[in-house]
Motif scaffolding. Structure first.
Motif, mmCIF file in Angstrom:
data_model
loop_
_atom_site.group_PDB
_atom_site.id
_atom_site.type_symbol
_atom_site.label_atom_id
_atom_site.label_comp_id
_atom_site.label_asym_id
_atom_site.label_seq_id
_atom_site.Cartn_x
_atom_site.Cartn_y
_atom_site.Cartn_z
ATOM 1 N N THR A 42 -107.643 56.173 -38.828
ATOM 2 C CA THR A 42 -108.400 57.371 -38.470
ATOM 3 C C THR A 42 -107.462 58.336 -37.742
ATOM 4 O O THR A 42 -107.076 58.115 -36.593
ATOM 5 C CB THR A 42 -109.593 57.019 -37.565
ATOM 6 O OG1 THR A 42 -110.448 56.099 -38.258
ATOM 7 C CG2 THR A 42 -110.379 58.272 -37.207
ATOM 8 N N LEU A 43 -107.094 59.400 -38.426
ATOM 9 C CA LEU A 43 -106.171 60.395 -37.870
ATOM 10 C C LEU A 43 -106.941 61.659 -37.533
ATOM 11 O O LEU A 43 -107.744 62.143 -38.339
ATOM 12 C CB LEU A 43 -105.058 60.717 -38.866
ATOM 13 C CG LEU A 43 -104.227 59.528 -39.387
ATOM 14 C CD1 LEU A 43 -103.220 60.006 -40.419
ATOM 15 C CD2 LEU A 43 -103.534 58.813 -38.239
ATOM 16 N N ALA A 44 -106.699 62.196 -36.361
ATOM 17 C CA ALA A 44 -107.352 63.439 -35.951
ATOM 18 C C ALA A 44 -106.965 64.572 -36.894
ATOM 19 O O ALA A 44 -105.899 64.556 -37.511
ATOM 20 C CB ALA A 44 -106.958 63.783 -34.519
ATOM 21 N N LEU A 54 -90.124 64.641 -47.475
ATOM 22 C CA LEU A 54 -90.914 63.825 -46.566
ATOM 23 C C LEU A 54 -91.696 62.821 -47.398
ATOM 24 O O LEU A 54 -92.561 63.205 -48.191
ATOM 25 C CB LEU A 54 -91.880 64.701 -45.758
ATOM 26 C CG LEU A 54 -91.344 65.405 -44.520
ATOM 27 C CD1 LEU A 54 -92.277 66.550 -44.136
ATOM 28 C CD2 LEU A 54 -91.210 64.425 -43.350
ATOM 29 N N MET A 55 -91.410 61.557 -47.229
ATOM 30 C CA MET A 55 -92.155 60.504 -47.912
ATOM 31 C C MET A 55 -93.166 59.936 -46.923
ATOM 32 O O MET A 55 -92.789 59.547 -45.809
ATOM 33 C CB MET A 55 -91.205 59.425 -48.417
ATOM 34 C CG MET A 55 -90.282 59.935 -49.512
ATOM 35 S SD MET A 55 -89.112 58.684 -50.098
ATOM 36 C CE MET A 55 -87.977 58.649 -48.725
ATOM 37 N N VAL A 56 -94.426 59.894 -47.309
ATOM 38 C CA VAL A 56 -95.487 59.537 -46.364
ATOM 39 C C VAL A 56 -96.489 58.598 -47.020
ATOM 40 O O VAL A 56 -96.642 58.565 -48.244
ATOM 41 C CB VAL A 56 -96.225 60.799 -45.857
ATOM 42 C CG1 VAL A 56 -95.242 61.827 -45.318
ATOM 43 C CG2 VAL A 56 -97.070 61.438 -46.960
ATOM 44 N N ASN A 57 -97.198 57.830 -46.182
ATOM 45 C CA ASN A 57 -98.286 56.996 -46.703
ATOM 46 C C ASN A 57 -99.484 57.878 -47.041
ATOM 47 O O ASN A 57 -99.552 59.060 -46.681
ATOM 48 C CB ASN A 57 -98.663 55.917 -45.696
ATOM 49 C CG ASN A 57 -99.270 56.500 -44.435
ATOM 50 O OD1 ASN A 57 -98.576 57.191 -43.688
ATOM 51 N ND2 ASN A 57 -100.540 56.224 -44.180
ATOM 52 N N ASN A 58 -100.451 57.310 -47.736
ATOM 53 C CA ASN A 58 -101.568 58.101 -48.257
ATOM 54 C C ASN A 58 -102.427 58.716 -47.158
ATOM 55 O O ASN A 58 -102.888 59.856 -47.286
ATOM 56 C CB ASN A 58 -102.444 57.238 -49.161
ATOM 57 C CG ASN A 58 -103.563 58.023 -49.801
ATOM 58 O OD1 ASN A 58 -103.325 58.956 -50.563
ATOM 59 N ND2 ASN A 58 -104.801 57.668 -49.474
ATOM 60 N N ALA A 59 -102.692 57.986 -46.062
ATOM 61 C CA ALA A 59 -103.560 58.518 -45.007
ATOM 62 C C ALA A 59 -102.970 59.793 -44.407
ATOM 63 O O ALA A 59 -103.694 60.755 -44.128
ATOM 64 C CB ALA A 59 -103.771 57.472 -43.916
#
Length: 359
Positions: free
Chosen positions: A206-208, A235-240
């Motif tokens: 849960t990200l603001a 920038l490589m990032v996870n899905n969330a």
């Protein structure tokens, strides 16, 4: 005995599909090409040295005498090593163990030997296709999450949820294992994602609103000027985190375009940098196989970001073609069909100043 096709969940009656072409293969995501996110070094046969030469630094001093001036500048050489490991697997298929009611194959047999030997059949092609797909998934899994000392999680230690999965990760030390070591030695700079410390998956994921932008800014602030200036950075990032950023853009009413690349990635832009959704590479294995500990069974550092360039996270192998080359043969004495693959593999981050991370 063994078989490569489990038909136990099928209702075997006159109505079932008789064609392999009508089968739906379970694919949550398409597997991206290896060279879409990595530079691939080929011809690496054994432990091989990689030498790095630092720049001279400042030169140019006052020249006011008859002797030539010298600042004493020098280039310092450092090194890393490729240590490719052999990786492979073999599928054994005893055709006689598959129910004769399975019409996708058994309606096609013409001779007694076909009850055992599937050479040249649609079933063999089906198995080869599945093996090739699994081989490329193994490359990505090991390149990122390989850990030669990986172990099952404990009450206060992160690790694998099931000890039986150690064999799928312990062939090499992958990029994340080496990044963690680089952060510990201060070779790599890290921005901390505090949500990862949550004690439940829900709390971790849960990200603001707008949190992704804060994380990007933290990673960017830590980045070396040479990394920021490189036109190939991403920038490589996870899905969330990727979805949090997409929602931020929509909430702000900003114009944006989601790029669906031919390599299986979704991309957005931030600050002139591609933001690549690594869900297909990172999330599936992390969520399926790793836990923070066996007390709360939360995810193990699920939110992750890497800012770097493909050349800085290379993968090495003897021959890239080995990774999707499948051998197939029938042993008459054993009356079993074999499919196998094998390749060598290693993965590195090369230079710490060309990578900035968050987790």
């Amino acid at each position: 005995m063994a078989t490569g096709i489990d038909v136990s969940a099928l209702t075997l009656n006159p109505k079932e599909s008789e064609e392999y072409g009508k089968f739906v293969i379970e694919r949550v995501f398409e597997q991206p090409q290896l060279n879409a996110i990595h530079r691939v070094w080929t011809g690496v046969k054994m432990k091989e040295q990689i030498v790095f030469a630092s720049l001279f630094g400042k030169t140019g001093i006052k020249d006011s005498t008859c002797t030539r001036p010298t600042s004493g500048a020098k280039s310092t050489l450092t090194q890393k090593y490729w240590e490719p490991a052999k990786v492979g697997d073999t599928l054994v298929n005893c055709q006689s163990e598959i129910s004769a009611l399975f019409k996708a194959y058994y309606t096609k047999i013409n001779e007694y030997k076909d009850l055992f030997d599937i050479t040249g059949s649609d079933e063999e092609l089906f198995l080869l296709t599945m093996m090739s797909d699994s081989a490329m998934k193994a490359v990505m899994r090991l390149a990122w999450f390989g850990d030669t000392t990986v172990a099952a999680a404990g009450a206060a230690a992160a690790g694998l949820a099931a000890a039986g999965n150690v064999k799928y990760y312990d062939a090499i030390d992958g990029i994340w294992k080496k990044v963690f070591a680089g952060v510990a030695s201060t070779d790599v700079k890290r921005y901390e994602i505090t949500e990862n410390a949550g004690v439940t998956p829900a709390a971790q994921m849960t990200l603001a609103a707008g949190r992704a932008v804060e994380i990007f800014e933290g990673v960017w602030a830590n980045a070396d000027p040479r990394l920021k200036a490189d036109a190939n950075k991403r920038l490589m990032v996870n899905n969330a985190i990727w979805e949090n950023y997409r929602q931020y853009l929509q909430g702000k009413g900003e114009n944006f375009t989601i790029q669906y690349t031919t390599d299986g990635f979704r991309e957005l832009m931030w600050n002139g940098v591609k933001v690549v959704n690594m869900e297909v590479i990172w999330d599936l294995d992390l969520f399926a196989d790793f836990v923070d500990n066996t007390t709360n069974n939360a995810y193990y550092l699920p939110n992750r970001v890497i800012l770097t360039v493909p050349d800085n996270i290379p993968v090495a192998t003897l021959n890239e073609g080995d990774m999707d080359t499948i051998e197939s043969w029938y042993e008459k004495k054993e009356r079993q069909n074999y499919s196998a693959y094998g390749f060598t593999l290693d993965a590195l981050y090369l230079e710490g100043y060309m990578i900035s991370v968050a987790y």
